[in-house]
Design a protein around this motif. Structure first.
Motif, PDB file in Angstrom:
ATOM      1  N   LYS A   1      41.092  41.864  49.722  1.00 45.04           N
ATOM      2  CA  LYS A   1      42.126  42.600  49.005  1.00 45.04           C
ATOM      3  C   LYS A   1      42.506  41.867  47.712  1.00 45.04           C
ATOM      4  N   MET A   2      42.619  40.550  47.841  1.00 49.50           N
ATOM      5  CA  MET A   2      43.038  39.747  46.697  1.00 49.50           C
ATOM      6  C   MET A   2      42.032  39.844  45.559  1.00 49.50           C
ATOM      7  N   THR A   3      40.761  39.912  45.917  1.00 46.31           N
ATOM      8  CA  THR A   3      39.732  39.914  44.885  1.00 46.31           C
ATOM      9  C   THR A   3      39.354  41.319  44.467  1.00 46.31           C
ATOM     10  N   GLY A   4      39.607  42.301  45.396  1.00 44.75           N
ATOM     11  CA  GLY A   4      39.183  43.657  45.077  1.00 44.75           C
ATOM     12  C   GLY A   4      37.734  43.920  45.449  1.00 44.75           C
ATOM     13  N   TYR A   5      37.058  42.903  45.980  1.00 42.05           N
ATOM     14  CA  TYR A   5      35.666  43.087  46.412  1.00 42.05           C
ATOM     15  C   TYR A   5      35.624  43.457  47.884  1.00 42.05           C
ATOM     16  N   GLU A   6      34.503  44.103  48.287  1.00 41.62           N
ATOM     17  CA  GLU A   6      34.230  44.304  49.713  1.00 41.62           C
ATOM     18  C   GLU A   6      33.682  42.989  50.248  1.00 41.62           C
ATOM     19  N   GLU A   7      33.801  42.795  51.565  1.00 42.34           N
ATOM     20  CA  GLU A   7      33.277  41.561  52.161  1.00 42.34           C
ATOM     21  C   GLU A   7      31.776  41.449  51.895  1.00 42.34           C
ATOM     22  N   SER A   8      31.104  42.621  51.972  1.00 40.22           N
ATOM     23  CA  SER A   8      29.652  42.589  51.770  1.00 40.22           C
ATOM     24  C   SER A   8      29.299  42.161  50.346  1.00 40.22           C
ATOM     25  N   ASP A   9      30.187  42.464  49.375  1.00 38.26           N
ATOM     26  CA  ASP A   9      29.956  42.012  47.995  1.00 38.26           C
ATOM     27  C   ASP A   9      30.025  40.501  47.900  1.00 38.26           C
ATOM     28  N   LEU A  10      30.935  39.948  48.701  1.00 36.81           N
ATOM     29  CA  LEU A  10      31.233  38.526  48.560  1.00 36.81           C
ATOM     30  C   LEU A  10      30.207  37.632  49.254  1.00 36.81           C
ATOM     31  N   LEU A  11      29.730  38.075  50.424  1.00 39.22           N
ATOM     32  CA  LEU A  11      28.855  37.211  51.212  1.00 39.22           C
ATOM     33  C   LEU A  11      27.606  36.839  50.429  1.00 39.22           C
TER      34      LEU A  11
END
Lengths: 179, 663
Positions: free
Chosen positions: B343-353
């Motif tokens: 939420k803080m970044t606005g990314y989905e978890e899949s984007d981040l991994l």
């Protein structure tokens, strides 16, 4: 039934009642053997029954009494011909107790096809013996006679009480007490 | 007579017939006997041949016997021995005279041997005798002996023959086997698992102690476990399990399937949980039995359960907490990020991994991260601020608290960071900083201004004063008394104005924040003031003898007391004025007072008097600045000032100065 029982029986009848009585009971009876017996042969027990019945009728003596008398006679035969049986024992109780296991075994050696009664020893002490007689012939009186003769032979006396366990006399308890 | 003859004839006939009959019987018996004799003769011949053959065979066997063969007389004297016997014992009955087997038995076995020898003579044979002998070469050998008596034709014992076998090696091997079996047995016996081995008929072959304990089985006989019964039946009959019927069914299934099954769980009524492993035992593809093992996994199970619950708890906390959580590998790749972080970044978890953690951070933060990572490798935890950008490009401030993450083996896996978005806080802080800077600047400007203004105002004032003085001198006697009086009024107004400006100057310098502390003797300071200021003759000033020496700025303390003392003098309206100056003992502060018996101050003005330019009395020397200077100085020293007064009945000013002044 072994021939010797017949030949000795007829011998006794001839001795006690004469040849005529022998002839009479043979002729009266319907015998498959025609009254011709040899001690080494084997014959139907029914013939002995007929002869005994006929003799009882002519002499007015009960079959049981006849059997006891016959036992007296037969014991003499044993003494005469098979004395070694008697010599093996010194005590009548011991002798009677070993009929089944010893004497009958010896008999089988001489007459392999003999059908012998059984004597089961129930209780035995120095002076007493309880045995159960079992035989389809129901001739326990013959046995009783032989027993009495045995005690006589050893010069002892005894009371022998019989108790009929089966009405037809095929199972009888002998209670023997030396006196 | 005829009848008698007939009877005799019949009797004779019977006798003849009986004789023939017995002859026939005898002839038949005789023939039977003859046949029997022939048969006996034949079998006799056969036996004889067999006997001869066997004897010659045996003779050969003995001669070539691998085992030692000895023949002895009934006292044990050796009569004959074969090659093997000579090799075994070392003795030779030909060269060694009077060799007796009893003599070469070792001392400890002699008694045993004598007893066995007697037994042999009594029973005719002796089997499986094990005895130690001493050979001619002085070596001890264990012999296994089978021997028997030999009889002559009269059935009288004449000799002994025996087969001697050297079992020394075999014995050793047996011993070794036994001890290794013992070791194995001990091992199994003390296993923490219950072990049960059954043969193919389900009879118990082995059951260790633990098994008995686990199932509370009755008295145990190690050599004969439960009389070879089916222990599983016994266990099931004890009704120990939660679901006894199902367990019975399963048991039947297992032993009929004969397939390995590991990890069945059995729940006992007493709350215990057992793990059951079943293995069928095959030898050369032939089924040989069942092997069972039971482990008490109650503890493990409970532990696992609570572990799972804990894990669930922490997962929930992590998922729902208002802090971003991020796990990165040693090379800073993102391995895990919770919902809040997404939420803080606005990314989905899949984007981040799999992305590099540093990518999320603005350039100016990367260096900091690199430094932190270097620390992390040395196992140092730290908190630091970074500037990050959301997916939409918004600038955010993060406070990151990171700690190294180790594997169970203690290997560094990366780090785990807790991220708090402090953007709002940060903005406030920045605003505040800006505000303070601005305030400082305008304050300085204001002070400067006040100084300049007061200074600049003074010189025209002096000019006016000079001009008025000249006008007054020039027109002495020319202007009337009224005008002369007005000149005097102008002069005194000008003096008041000058006083006003001086006071403003003082006030602005009282706010100066440079404090140079020194030891100030309050008693001395007050005495100086009393000499400087004009004290009318009707006023008496009393000074406490116990005045303290305090840490302060001397000029400020002087200003403080001077203002209060001047005030007191100014407002004394009584014919006999009294001013008391002193101190009230206190633990934390110096609590001074200045008390007069003057006109007093009404309750409603007790607060207002400390405000600037607020003079209650329009007296010519009262500018309304004095008390505000007092207030300013007291505040500077962390103290307080207040007044106690009743209208017309004098006034007491109290003020405190902190004993510990922070510089």
């Amino acid at each position: 039934m072994k021939g010797i029982v017949f030949t000795e029986f007829l011998e006794l009848v001839e001795e006690k009642f004469g040849l005529v009585m022998v002839d009479t009971i043979i002729e009266e009876s319907n015998l498959p053997s025609n009254g011709i017996y040899t001690s080494v042969g084997t014959y139907d027990f029914a013939e002995m029954l007929q002869l005994l019945t006929s003799l009882s009728a002519h002499t007015n003596i009960s079959i049981d009494d006849l059997l006891e008398v016959y036992a007296d006679h037969f014991f003499e035969v044993i003494k005469r011909n098979y004395a070694f049986f008697l010599e093996m024992y010194t005590d009548p109780i011991e002798l009677l107790a070993s009929i089944e296991n010893h004497i009958h075994k010896e008999v089988i050696k001489i007459y392999p096809d003999a059908e012998l009664p059984t004597f089961e020893v129930v209780e035995k002490t120095q002076d007493s013996l309880v045995m159960i007689y079992r035989s389809s012939r129901a001739m326990y009186h013959f046995g009783l006679g032989l027993m009495n003769n045995t005690f006589d032979h050893f010069n002892t006396t005894a009371t022998i009480v019989t108790e009929i366990l089966k009405e037809d006399g095929t199972e009888v308890k002998f209670v023997i007490q030396k006196t | 007579m005829e009848n008698k003859a007939a009877i005799l004839k019949r009797a004779l006939q019977r006798e003849k017939e009986a004789r023939r009959q017995s002859e026939r019987i005898l002839e038949k018996k005789s023939a039977e006997l003859y046949d029997l004799t022939l048969q006996l003769q034949e079998s006799n011949n056969k036996l004889q041949k067999l006997f001869i053959a066997t004897r010659s065979e045996l003779t050969g066997v003995f001669a070539n016997l691998v085992d030692a063969y000895l023949m002895m007389d009934l006292s044990g004297n050796v009569l004959k021995m074969n090659e093997a016997a000579i090799a075994l014992l070392g003795y030779n009955n030909i060269s060694d005279d009077n060799l007796n087997i009893l003599d070469i038995v070792v001392e400890e076995d002699k008694e045993d041997m004598d007893a066995s020898f007697k037994l042999l003579l009594k029973d005719g044979e002796l089997k499986d005798l094990k005895i130690k002998i001493l050979t001619k070469y002085n070596t001890v050998k264990i012999l296994h002996i089978n021997c028997s008596l030999m009889y002559n034709e009269a059935k009288k014992a004449v000799a002994i023959q025996g087969i001697f076998r050297d079992i020394t090696k075999q014995r050793e091997d047996e011993q070794k086997l036994l001890s290794s079996e013992n070791r194995l047995f001990l091992l199994i016996e003390h296993l923490d698992s219950g072990v049960l081995l059954q043969d193919e008929l389900n009879n118990t072959v082995l059951a260790n102690k633990r098994l008995y304990d686990l199932f509370n089985l009755p008295e145990r006989d190690v050599d004969n476990p439960l009389d070879s019964q089916d222990i599983i039946d016994i266990i099931e009959d004890k009704d120990l399990f939660e679901d006894n019927e199902a367990i019975k069914e399963r048991y039947k299934e297992l032993i009929s399937n004969r397939v390995e099954v590991l990890g069945d769980e059995l729940v006992l009524r007493n709350g215990k949980v057992l793990e059951r492993n079943y293995s069928p035992v095959f030898e050369d593809n032939v089924f040989k039995g069942h092997l069972w093992s039971f482990n008490d996994i109650t503890f493990k199970k409970k532990y696992r359960k609570s572990l799972e619950a804990e894990r669930q708890k922490y997962s929930n906390i992590i998922a729902n907490m208002n802090l971003g959580l991020i796990e990165v590998s040693v090379d800073n790749k993102i391995l895990m990020a919770n919902q809040t972080l997404c939420k803080m970044t606005g990314y989905e978890e899949s984007d981040l991994l799999g992305r590099y953690g540093a990518d999320l951070v603005y350039k100016e933060g990367v260096d900091a991260i690199e430094k932190v990572r270097a620390n992390r490798k040395n196992g140092i935890s730290s908190s630091y601020e970074v500037v990050a950008y959301t997916k939409k490009g918004a600038k955010r401030y993060w406070l990151v608290s990171g700690a190294p993450n180790y594997s169970i083996e203690g290997k560094l896996l990366g780090s785990i960071g807790v991220v708090l978005d402090i953007t709002d806080l940060k903005n406030l802080e920045l605003q505040k900083e800006a505000l303070v800077r601005k305030l400082e600047k305008s304050n300085a400007e204001l002070q400067e201004y006040a100084h300049i203004v007061s200074h600049d105002l003074k010189s025209p004032l002096r000019s006016i004063y000079a001009l008025v003085s000249w006008l007054k001198e020039d027109n002495e006697g020319k202007l009337d008394d009224m005008s002369m009086q007005n000149f005097a009024l102008i002069e005194s107004t000008l003096e008041k104005m000058e006083q006003l400006i001086t006071d403003i100057l003082n006030y602005s310098s009282a706010g100066a924040n440079t404090i140079e502390l020194e030891q100030v003797n309050t008693s001395a300071v007050i005495k100086e003031i009393l000499q400087l200021v004009y004290i009318p003759a009707n006023i008496k000033v009393n000074l406490d003898t116990e005045m303290p020496v305090i840490q302060a700025e001397k000029t400020k303390i002087q200003q403080l007391f001077q203002n209060l003392i001047s005030n007191a003098i100014k407002f004394i309206d009584k014919p006999e004025g009294v001013i008391n100056i002193g101190i009230i003992p206190d633990k934390n502060v110096y609590k001074f007072y200045v008390k007069d018996n003057g006109i007093g101050i009404e309750q409603k003005y007790h607060e207002k008097i400390f405000e600037i330019f607020h003079s209650l009395n329009k007296s010519k020397d009262s500018t309304g600045i004095g008390l505000s200077i007092v207030k300013k100085i007291v505040t500077l020293y962390g103290g307080d000032v207040w007044v106690e007064s009743e209208n017309g009945n004098g006034t007491t000013f109290y003020f405190t100065i902190n004993k510990k002044i922070r510089t």
